[in-house]
Design a protein around this motif. Structure first.
Motif, mmCIF file in Angstrom:
data_model
loop_
_atom_site.group_PDB
_atom_site.id
_atom_site.type_symbol
_atom_site.label_atom_id
_atom_site.label_comp_id
_atom_site.label_asym_id
_atom_site.label_seq_id
_atom_site.Cartn_x
_atom_site.Cartn_y
_atom_site.Cartn_z
ATOM 1 N N TYR A 39 63.359 9.384 24.802
ATOM 2 C CA TYR A 39 61.822 9.540 24.578
ATOM 3 C C TYR A 39 61.822 8.437 23.314
ATOM 4 O O TYR A 39 62.559 8.503 22.197
ATOM 5 C CB TYR A 39 61.439 10.732 23.906
ATOM 6 C CG TYR A 39 61.488 11.856 24.953
ATOM 7 C CD1 TYR A 39 60.328 12.017 25.740
ATOM 8 C CD2 TYR A 39 62.580 12.437 25.528
ATOM 9 C CE1 TYR A 39 60.314 13.126 26.993
ATOM 10 C CE2 TYR A 39 62.447 13.333 26.633
ATOM 11 C CZ TYR A 39 61.296 13.771 27.129
ATOM 12 O OH TYR A 39 61.234 14.544 28.122
ATOM 13 N N GLU A 61 58.029 9.157 27.104
ATOM 14 C CA GLU A 61 59.053 8.723 28.208
ATOM 15 C C GLU A 61 58.187 8.369 29.271
ATOM 16 O O GLU A 61 57.814 9.573 29.898
ATOM 17 C CB GLU A 61 60.188 9.646 28.272
ATOM 18 C CG GLU A 61 61.400 9.205 29.141
ATOM 19 C CD GLU A 61 61.064 9.243 30.682
ATOM 20 O OE1 GLU A 61 61.868 8.392 31.202
ATOM 21 O OE2 GLU A 61 60.562 10.142 31.178
ATOM 22 N N THR A 65 54.688 13.313 27.749
ATOM 23 C CA THR A 65 54.518 13.420 26.109
ATOM 24 C C THR A 65 54.989 14.736 25.866
ATOM 25 O O THR A 65 54.314 15.582 26.555
ATOM 26 C CB THR A 65 53.003 13.152 25.706
ATOM 27 O OG1 THR A 65 52.795 11.919 26.103
ATOM 28 C CG2 THR A 65 52.890 13.313 24.202
#
Length: 170
Positions: A39, A61, A65
């Motif tokens: 992420y 990513e 979220t």
């Protein structure tokens, strides 16, 4: 040194290497690996209630979220949160029910907020917050009121070893 050695010489990079991070010093642009996914930290919120301070990191990513919450109480406490739809009004109730589970009010207060990255629009704001936990302390609900809007997130605790932090810059 000849002409070609000057042309093709590797340039020394004078920039210092990024500093090592921990959960309380994560910055926008860092990469967090959690649950086998990478992420990017795209937002950071710092909350202050009196002398007490904690952080919320917005992790992205793809289109997913999640939020990483970090605070130092007697020890480091970390949690993963995801926004949910749950109607809440003020005054905050003593208990909430979500996904057939009852959550009980643990604490509430007001916090001054500073934001960075995608959260920079929160700079100088204040939020009224409430934290709830289930009877096993295995799951949490976090409620924040931003003026007339309410945000509710579902979360659970994680351990520091479950995340890896890759500094994006100093």
């Amino acid at each position: 040194m000849g002409l070609f050695s000057n042309l093709f010489k590797k340039k020394d990079d004078d920039r210092p290497a990024p500093k090592e991070r921990d959960a309380l010093s994560i910055k926008v642009g860092d990469i967090i690996t959690y649950d086998l996914r990478d992420y990017e930290v795209v937002g950071k919120i710092t909350y202050r209630d009196g002398s007490y301070k904690w952080y919320g990191y917005q992790l992205l990513e793809g289109h997913d979220t999640i939020w990483l919450a970090a605070e130092m109480d007697d020890e480091l406490e970390l949690g993963i949160y995801k926004k949910i739809q749950l109607p809440v009004n003020k005054p905050f109730p003593k208990k909430l029910v979500y996904d057939s589970k009852t959550y009980f009010l643990e604490e509430e207060g007001k916090a001054a907020v500073t934001g960075e990255g995608r959260s920079s629009n929160l700079q100088g704001s204040e939020t009224h917050y409430a934290d709830y936990s289930d009877s096993d302390d295995a799951n949490y609900l976090s409620v924040e009121s931003w003026g007339t809007e309410f945000e509710v997130s579902y979360g659970y605790p994680i351990e520091a070893y479950e995340i890896k932090i890759l500094a994006g810059s100093n």
